[in-house]
Design an enzyme around this catalytic site. Structure first.
Site, PDB file in Angstrom:
ATOM      1  N   TYR A 109       0.858  -1.190   0.000  1.00 43.71           N
ATOM      2  CA  TYR A 109       0.000   0.000   0.000  1.00 43.71           C
ATOM      3  C   TYR A 109       0.888   1.231   0.000  1.00 43.71           C
ATOM      4  O   TYR A 109       1.913   1.283   0.700  1.00 43.71           O
ATOM      5  CB  TYR A 109      -0.891   0.005   1.246  1.00 43.71           C
ATOM      6  CG  TYR A 109      -1.633   1.309   1.443  1.00 43.71           C
ATOM      7  CD1 TYR A 109      -2.668   1.666   0.586  1.00 43.71           C
ATOM      8  CD2 TYR A 109      -1.278   2.190   2.451  1.00 43.71           C
ATOM      9  CE1 TYR A 109      -3.332   2.872   0.741  1.00 43.71           C
ATOM     10  CE2 TYR A 109      -1.942   3.393   2.621  1.00 43.71           C
ATOM     11  CZ  TYR A 109      -2.967   3.732   1.758  1.00 43.71           C
ATOM     12  OH  TYR A 109      -3.625   4.932   1.905  1.00 43.71           O
ATOM     13  N   HIS A 110       0.483   2.231  -0.785  1.00 43.64           N
ATOM     14  CA  HIS A 110       1.125   3.541  -0.774  1.00 43.64           C
ATOM     15  C   HIS A 110       0.048   4.572  -0.488  1.00 43.64           C
ATOM     16  O   HIS A 110      -1.085   4.441  -0.968  1.00 43.64           O
ATOM     17  CB  HIS A 110       1.761   3.875  -2.118  1.00 43.64           C
ATOM     18  CG  HIS A 110       2.874   2.955  -2.516  1.00 43.64           C
ATOM     19  ND1 HIS A 110       4.019   2.791  -1.770  1.00 43.64           N
ATOM     20  CD2 HIS A 110       3.012   2.143  -3.590  1.00 43.64           C
ATOM     21  CE1 HIS A 110       4.812   1.933  -2.376  1.00 43.64           C
ATOM     22  NE2 HIS A 110       4.221   1.518  -3.484  1.00 43.64           N
ATOM     23  N   GLY A 151      10.883  -2.610  -3.597  1.00 39.93           N
ATOM     24  CA  GLY A 151      10.435  -3.240  -4.836  1.00 39.93           C
ATOM     25  C   GLY A 151      11.172  -2.594  -5.995  1.00 39.93           C
ATOM     26  O   GLY A 151      11.096  -1.385  -6.166  1.00 39.93           O
ATOM     27  N   GLY A 194      11.793   1.450  -6.141  1.00 40.53           N
ATOM     28  CA  GLY A 194      12.690   1.731  -5.032  1.00 40.53           C
ATOM     29  C   GLY A 194      12.188   1.271  -3.681  1.00 40.53           C
ATOM     30  O   GLY A 194      11.885   0.098  -3.494  1.00 40.53           O
ATOM     31  N   CYS A 251       3.246  -7.484   1.285  1.00 37.78           N
ATOM     32  CA  CYS A 251       4.394  -8.151   0.667  1.00 37.78           C
ATOM     33  C   CYS A 251       4.188  -9.657   0.531  1.00 37.78           C
ATOM     34  O   CYS A 251       5.152 -10.423   0.425  1.00 37.78           O
ATOM     35  CB  CYS A 251       5.674  -7.838   1.441  1.00 37.78           C
ATOM     36  SG  CYS A 251       5.977  -6.061   1.570  1.00 37.78           S
TER      37      CYS A 251
END
Length: 192
Positions: free
Chosen positions: A55-56, A118, A129, A147
């Protein structure tokens, strides 16, 4: 990132992009959809980085290192280690002990993951990155197996009493990356 990487040549300068994403789940190229438990209204974007799902969102520093690995004399494993060590050094500035794990890339405080890695390498050049959790909403991590690990605990800097903004964290992380790469600080590009 892909267009930049494909267009660059031997003389193209390396770049570091520091940013925050709007809420999004990203699924790596070998990612399994079964690790996305309940995305709700958060979009899922398939991307060409390694790794599973993460998640970002706002309150998370994302650092994309667009690096010519041959010119830097680095292999992929060395680059992952370098990214992790830059985060470990940043956390040490705040007296926060962090470590890496051989069996699962990223940076951990205790058993909880605080930064995810990643990468993608094309034609000997890296992109994507590392993402460091500063003060983002942790609830979306409960909608995935972070992950690809069911039940993986996720933590943030603010959970450990560290009060730092994303911009300041980016500046400090960039300084550590420059030091580890043996390059002078400065010249990092910021993207919105």
């Amino acid at each position: 990132m892909r267009a930049f990487t494909d267009a660059r040549d031997a003389a193209t300068a390396d770049e570091l992009w520091l940013l925050e994403h709007p809420p999004v789940f990203t699924l790596g190229q070998a990612g399994l959809a079964e690790h996305i438990l309940d995305p709700g209204s958060i979009p899922v974007v398939h991307c060409d980085r390694g790794g599973q799902v993460t998640y970002h969102g706002p309150g998370q520093l994302v650092a994309y290192l667009l690096l010519d690995l041959k010119r830097a004399r680095l292999g992929v494993k060395q680059l992952v280690h370098l990214l992790e060590q830059a985060v470990v050094a940043l956390l040490a500035e705040h007296a926060l002990a962090a470590q890496t794990r051989a069996d699962a890339p990223g940076v951990y405080v205790g058993a909880a993951k605080i930064a995810s890695v990643g990468l993608r390498v094309r034609h000997g050049r890296s992109y994507h990155g590392i993402a460091l959790n500063i003060d983002l909403d942790p609830a979306p991590f409960g909608r995935i197996n972070p992950c690809g690990y069911p039940g993986l605990a996720v933590t943030r800097l603010c959970d450990h009493g560290v009060r730092i903004g994303v911009r300041e964290a980016g500046e400090r992380l960039a300084a550590h990356l420059c030091r580890l790469l043996g390059r002078p600080p400065g010249g990092a590009n910021e993207a919105a």
